[in-house]
Design an enzyme around this catalytic site. Structure first.
Site, PDB file in Angstrom:
ATOM      1  N   HIS A  25      -3.085 -58.088 -15.041  1.00 34.60           N
ATOM      2  CA  HIS A  25      -2.666 -57.007 -14.147  1.00 34.60           C
ATOM      3  C   HIS A  25      -3.148 -57.308 -12.735  1.00 34.60           C
ATOM      4  CE1 HIS A  25      -2.894 -52.345 -13.314  1.00 34.60           C
ATOM      5  NE2 HIS A  25      -2.129 -52.968 -12.461  1.00 34.60           N
ATOM      6  N   ARG A  40      -3.736 -55.939  -9.556  1.00 30.87           N
ATOM      7  CA  ARG A  40      -3.816 -54.610  -8.929  1.00 30.87           C
ATOM      8  C   ARG A  40      -3.732 -54.736  -7.421  1.00 30.87           C
ATOM      9  NH1 ARG A  40      -5.945 -50.470 -12.664  1.00 30.87           N
ATOM     10  NH2 ARG A  40      -5.973 -49.126 -10.857  1.00 30.87           N
ATOM     11  N   ASN A 100      -5.316 -59.455 -22.880  1.00 25.35           N
ATOM     12  CA  ASN A 100      -5.440 -59.177 -21.450  1.00 25.35           C
ATOM     13  C   ASN A 100      -6.763 -59.755 -20.949  1.00 25.35           C
ATOM     14  OD1 ASN A 100      -6.273 -57.819 -19.056  1.00 25.35           O
ATOM     15  ND2 ASN A 100      -4.730 -56.254 -19.405  1.00 25.35           N
ATOM     16  N   HIS A 137     -10.591 -58.731 -17.413  1.00 27.36           N
ATOM     17  CA  HIS A 137     -12.032 -58.484 -17.231  1.00 27.36           C
ATOM     18  C   HIS A 137     -12.882 -59.746 -17.249  1.00 27.36           C
ATOM     19  CE1 HIS A 137     -11.184 -54.431 -16.583  1.00 27.36           C
ATOM     20  NE2 HIS A 137     -10.564 -54.309 -17.746  1.00 27.36           N
ATOM     21  N   ARG A 191      -8.953 -56.080  -7.759  1.00 27.77           N
ATOM     22  CA  ARG A 191     -10.332 -55.932  -8.249  1.00 27.77           C
ATOM     23  C   ARG A 191     -10.653 -56.904  -9.394  1.00 27.77           C
ATOM     24  NH1 ARG A 191     -10.018 -50.043 -11.145  1.00 27.77           N
ATOM     25  NH2 ARG A 191      -9.091 -49.488  -9.157  1.00 27.77           N
ATOM     26  N   GLU A 224       6.056 -49.914 -23.472  1.00 25.07           N
ATOM     27  CA  GLU A 224       4.709 -50.040 -24.033  1.00 25.07           C
ATOM     28  C   GLU A 224       4.128 -48.629 -24.083  1.00 25.07           C
ATOM     29  OE1 GLU A 224       2.252 -53.295 -22.926  1.00 25.07           O
ATOM     30  OE2 GLU A 224       0.402 -52.158 -23.234  1.00 25.07           O
ATOM     31  N   GLU A 277       1.466 -57.507 -15.480  1.00 26.69           N
ATOM     32  CA  GLU A 277       1.419 -56.055 -15.247  1.00 26.69           C
ATOM     33  C   GLU A 277       1.302 -55.793 -13.760  1.00 26.69           C
ATOM     34  OE1 GLU A 277      -1.657 -53.930 -17.146  1.00 26.69           O
ATOM     35  OE2 GLU A 277      -1.178 -54.713 -19.105  1.00 26.69           O
ATOM     36  N   THR A 289      -5.936 -47.955 -15.937  1.00 26.14           N
ATOM     37  CA  THR A 289      -4.612 -47.333 -15.853  1.00 26.14           C
ATOM     38  C   THR A 289      -4.593 -46.035 -16.663  1.00 26.14           C
ATOM     39  OG1 THR A 289      -3.770 -49.586 -15.784  1.00 26.14           O
ATOM     40  CG2 THR A 289      -2.151 -47.829 -16.039  1.00 26.14           C
ATOM     41  N   HIS A 293      -3.808 -50.085 -24.716  1.00 27.55           N
ATOM     42  CA  HIS A 293      -4.843 -49.430 -23.915  1.00 27.55           C
ATOM     43  C   HIS A 293      -5.931 -48.836 -24.800  1.00 27.55           C
ATOM     44  CE1 HIS A 293      -6.903 -47.695 -20.536  1.00 27.55           C
ATOM     45  NE2 HIS A 293      -6.122 -48.414 -19.764  1.00 27.55           N
ATOM     46  N   GLY A 294      -7.126 -49.377 -24.608  1.00 28.40           N
ATOM     47  CA  GLY A 294      -8.297 -48.839 -25.289  1.00 28.40           C
ATOM     48  C   GLY A 294      -8.435 -49.248 -26.748  1.00 28.40           C
TER      49      GLY A 294
HETATM   50  N1  PXP Z   1      -1.502 -52.379 -21.643  1.00 21.45           N
HETATM   51  C1  PXP Z   1      -1.392 -51.964 -20.360  1.00 21.45           C
HETATM   52  C2  PXP Z   1      -0.032 -51.647 -19.833  1.00 21.45           C
HETATM   53  C3  PXP Z   1      -2.526 -51.865 -19.533  1.00 21.45           C
HETATM   54  O1  PXP Z   1      -2.404 -51.428 -18.264  1.00 21.45           O
HETATM   55  C4  PXP Z   1      -3.776 -52.246 -20.050  1.00 21.45           C
HETATM   56  C5  PXP Z   1      -4.995 -52.202 -19.177  1.00 21.45           C
HETATM   57  O2  PXP Z   1      -4.817 -53.017 -18.077  1.00 21.45           O
HETATM   58  C6  PXP Z   1      -3.833 -52.695 -21.375  1.00 21.45           C
HETATM   59  C7  PXP Z   1      -2.691 -52.730 -22.157  1.00 21.45           C
HETATM   60  C8  PXP Z   1      -5.113 -53.149 -22.000  1.00 21.45           C
HETATM   61  O3  PXP Z   1      -6.005 -52.090 -22.068  1.00 21.45           O
HETATM   62  P1  PXP Z   1      -7.487 -52.358 -22.522  1.00 21.45           P
HETATM   63  O4  PXP Z   1      -8.089 -53.264 -21.492  1.00 21.45           O
HETATM   64  O5  PXP Z   1      -8.094 -51.005 -22.546  1.00 21.45           O
HETATM   65  O6  PXP Z   1      -7.428 -53.012 -23.870  1.00 21.45           O
END
Ligand code: PXP
Length: 252
Positions: free
Chosen positions: A47, A49, A11, A14, A53, A155, A74, A105, A198-199
């Site tokens: 993503h 948004r 992803n 950032h 952002r 997911e 996303e 999210t 995520h995370g």
């Molecule tokens: N999967 C989904 C569906 C997400 O919304 C996100 C964050 O945008 C991620 C994965 C990736 O999360 P992270 O940036 O915390 O690795």
């Protein structure tokens, strides 16, 4: 169970966050995506948004034009995003809950509560060829509802597991992990493809990678942060290595 290949989706949101901090064109999310691709990413996730952002509309078009690996787009289940997805026809669309005031999210999509609307929402996306994924908590009811409305993929949200790990609450982490593991089994049994994200970082990605039904991890914030210190190719190569080490052996 024979272990399936585990994909890594990177992803790049950032990279755009840093770019937007100064309002110019650098660092380029497309360049990051190309480097990620060369370093072994199996897909790129972005993503868009509502508040733009990080990723912006023009980034989506540029990514689709300039990367060879599949784009996982996303988005929130809104009319605006629906029109954008139908226009671009990305390989995958991942529906996520979105609140303007959240930092990231938080929590999964309420598929159970919104079944009829979501079924109608995803049908045209499927017709244009996008694989539709639901970003949900590993709750059997949400998994079953996702299968019922015709999603191809779920997911499973690993945020709470990762947060518990960071806090050093390993009992809570293991409870979350057990729930995700069971959720993956249920989803796979219903014919859904299972992703997780995520995370995740170098310590928690191996926990998700060890779940045999999970075939894709989507990782962003940690990898982009780590890239500041080691470079993006090195961060991705190391992530790939820890995922591979944790993966159950083929044929097991
Ligand atoms: N999967 C989904 C569906 C997400 O919304 C996100 C964050 O945008 C991620 C994965 C990736 O999360 P992270 O940036 O915390 O690795």
């Amino acid at each position: 169970m024979t272990s399936r290949f585990l994909r890594l989706g990177v992803n790049i949101d950032h990279v755009a966050t840093i770019r937007n901090a100064r309002g110019g064109d650098a660092p380029s999310p497309v360049r990051a995506a190309q480097i990620a691709q060369e370093a072994g990413a199996d897909g790129i996730t972005a993503h868009l948004r509502e508040d733009r952002r990080h990723i912006r509309d023009e980034d989506i078009a540029a990514l689709l034009e300039n990367i060879a690996v599949p784009l996982n787009f996303e988005m929130a289940a809104t009319d605006e995003m629906h029109a954008i997805a139908l226009r671009h026809k990305p390989h995958a669309v991942c529906l996520v809950p979105e609140r303007r005031e959240e930092r990231t999210t938080e929590g999964g999509l309420g598929v159970v509560q919104d079944q009829n609307r979501l079924a109608a929402f995803i049908a045209p996306l499927k017709e244009t060829g996008s694989r539709v994924s639901m970003f949900i908590e590993a709750d059997p009811k949400q998994i079953e509802a996702s299968a019922k409305i015709g999603a191809a993929v779920v997911e499973l949200h690993t945020g709470a597991m990762c947060e518990a790990h960071l806090q050093g609450d390993f009992a809570a982490r293991d409870q979350h992990l057990a729930r995700i593991t069971e959720g993956a089994r249920i989803a796979d049994g219903l014919g859904l493809e299972v992703h997780a994200g995520h995370g995740l970082d170098f310590e928690t990605a191996p926990m998700a990678a060890a779940i045999p039904e999970v075939v894709e991890l989507n990782i962003g914030h940690f990898l982009i942060g780590e890239a500041i210190f080691s470079g993006l190719p090195e961060a991705i190569a190391r992530m790939r290595a820890v995922m591979n080490t944790a993966r159950p052996a083929a044929g097991v």
